[in-house]
Design a protein around this motif. Sequence first.
Motif, short mmCIF file in Angstrom:
data_model
loop_
_atom_site.label_atom_id
_atom_site.label_comp_id
_atom_site.label_asym_id
_atom_site.label_seq_id
_atom_site.Cartn_x
_atom_site.Cartn_y
_atom_site.Cartn_z
N ILE A 139 80.37 11.21 -65.05
CA ILE A 139 80.07 12.05 -66.21
C ILE A 139 78.86 11.59 -67.00
O ILE A 139 78.30 12.35 -67.77
N HIS A 140 78.40 10.39 -66.85
CA HIS A 140 77.43 9.75 -67.74
C HIS A 140 76.19 10.60 -68.04
O HIS A 140 75.76 10.69 -69.18
N VAL A 141 75.59 11.19 -67.04
CA VAL A 141 74.44 12.07 -67.24
C VAL A 141 74.99 13.42 -67.68
O VAL A 141 75.84 13.99 -67.02
N LEU A 142 74.53 13.92 -68.79
CA LEU A 142 75.11 15.13 -69.38
C LEU A 142 74.65 16.38 -68.64
O LEU A 142 73.86 17.18 -69.15
N ALA A 143 75.15 16.54 -67.42
CA ALA A 143 74.80 17.69 -66.61
C ALA A 143 75.96 17.96 -65.66
O ALA A 143 76.66 17.04 -65.25
N PHE A 144 76.14 19.24 -65.31
CA PHE A 144 77.09 19.55 -64.26
C PHE A 144 76.29 19.57 -62.97
O PHE A 144 75.31 20.29 -62.85
N ASP A 145 76.67 18.74 -62.01
CA ASP A 145 75.88 18.58 -60.80
C ASP A 145 76.79 18.21 -59.64
O ASP A 145 77.71 17.42 -59.80
N VAL A 146 76.52 18.80 -58.48
CA VAL A 146 77.25 18.46 -57.26
C VAL A 146 76.24 18.15 -56.17
O VAL A 146 75.30 18.92 -55.94
N GLN A 147 76.42 17.00 -55.54
CA GLN A 147 75.57 16.59 -54.43
C GLN A 147 76.47 16.10 -53.30
O GLN A 147 77.58 15.65 -53.55
N VAL A 148 75.95 16.16 -52.08
CA VAL A 148 76.66 15.60 -50.94
C VAL A 148 75.76 14.56 -50.30
O VAL A 148 74.60 14.85 -49.98
N HIS A 149 76.29 13.36 -50.16
CA HIS A 149 75.56 12.27 -49.51
C HIS A 149 76.47 11.66 -48.46
O HIS A 149 77.56 11.18 -48.78
N GLU A 150 76.03 11.72 -47.21
CA GLU A 150 76.77 11.15 -46.08
C GLU A 150 78.21 11.68 -46.03
O GLU A 150 79.15 10.95 -45.72
N GLY A 151 78.37 12.94 -46.38
CA GLY A 151 79.68 13.59 -46.29
C GLY A 151 80.59 13.39 -47.48
O GLY A 151 81.72 13.88 -47.49
N VAL A 152 80.12 12.68 -48.51
CA VAL A 152 80.93 12.46 -49.72
C VAL A 152 80.28 13.21 -50.88
O VAL A 152 79.07 13.11 -51.10
N LEU A 153 81.10 13.94 -51.62
CA LEU A 153 80.62 14.66 -52.79
C LEU A 153 80.43 13.70 -53.97
O LEU A 153 81.28 12.84 -54.21
N GLN A 154 79.34 13.86 -54.70
CA GLN A 154 79.20 13.25 -56.02
C GLN A 154 79.21 14.41 -57.00
O GLN A 154 78.35 15.28 -56.95
N ILE A 155 80.21 14.43 -57.86
CA ILE A 155 80.37 15.53 -58.81
C ILE A 155 80.27 14.98 -60.22
O ILE A 155 81.07 14.13 -60.62
N LEU A 156 79.28 15.44 -60.96
CA LEU A 156 79.18 15.10 -62.37
C LEU A 156 79.72 16.28 -63.16
O LEU A 156 79.29 17.42 -62.94
N THR A 157 80.66 16.00 -64.05
CA THR A 157 81.39 17.07 -64.72
C THR A 157 80.81 17.43 -66.08
O THR A 157 81.51 17.97 -66.92
N ALA A 158 79.55 17.12 -66.30
CA ALA A 158 78.88 17.39 -67.57
C ALA A 158 79.53 16.56 -68.65
O ALA A 158 79.75 15.38 -68.46
N VAL A 159 79.89 17.16 -69.76
CA VAL A 159 80.46 16.37 -70.86
C VAL A 159 81.55 17.17 -71.54
O VAL A 159 81.37 18.34 -71.84
N ALA A 160 82.69 16.55 -71.72
CA ALA A 160 83.76 17.21 -72.46
C ALA A 160 83.53 17.01 -73.95
O ALA A 160 83.78 17.88 -74.75
N GLY A 161 83.06 15.84 -74.32
CA GLY A 161 82.66 15.59 -75.69
C GLY A 161 83.79 15.34 -76.67
O GLY A 161 84.95 15.51 -76.37
N THR A 162 83.39 14.95 -77.82
CA THR A 162 84.28 14.75 -78.95
C THR A 162 83.73 15.62 -80.06
O THR A 162 82.56 15.53 -80.40
N ALA A 163 84.56 16.47 -80.61
CA ALA A 163 84.13 17.51 -81.55
C ALA A 163 83.16 17.02 -82.62
O ALA A 163 82.11 17.62 -82.83
#
Length: 183
Positions: A139-163
């Motif tokens: 989640i660290h980088v504030l972006a929603f992003d999906v990549q595949v490297h060597e058959g494994v997904l890296q999914i960044l879920t953007a940010v849920a945040g604190t109000a």
Amino acid sequence: QEMAWLDRESIPLDHTTANHTTYNSMSEAVFREVLSHLPQNGPPGQEGLSYFVRRSNLLMVFVNTVFSGLGGEGRVETEWLAQTFAEHSDAQYKLVFGHHPVHAVNGFSGPYQRDIAPEDGRRFWECLVKHQVLAYFGIHVLAFDVQVHEGVLQILTAVAGTAHRMPEGIEYLHCVQAALDAS
């Protein structure tokens, strides 16, 4: 506060460490105390900070990418991770959750602060590939992003945040839901 609506009896809530919650040994102690219900099956010194949960044919591993004992932000332990995968090799689905991405996202890169240190990241990713992990969530980088490297997904879920910490017009409170099945 933001997750108060969740029925934790029917939907378990598992936590992972992050640079805003576990940035030194004192904050790690607070994390452990507040979340003392988390499994204590992590690597030596990281009990309650890194851990795994096995639910039927699903193995979820929560890694600490900010552990002060390894040098802080952008570091991750892999020996315990490999041992955990070996002990649960019969798990059909393997997911890993952490904070920092391994692979740069949208041009945001920089060892230790933006992503996992290159030497740690390389060992970590090799471990995920070897043990046929389906996905690594961060989640660290504030972006929603999906990549595949060597058959494994890296999914960044953007940010849920604190109000109360959300910058005006930049981020929003949200939740990412994913379904996992045989297809």
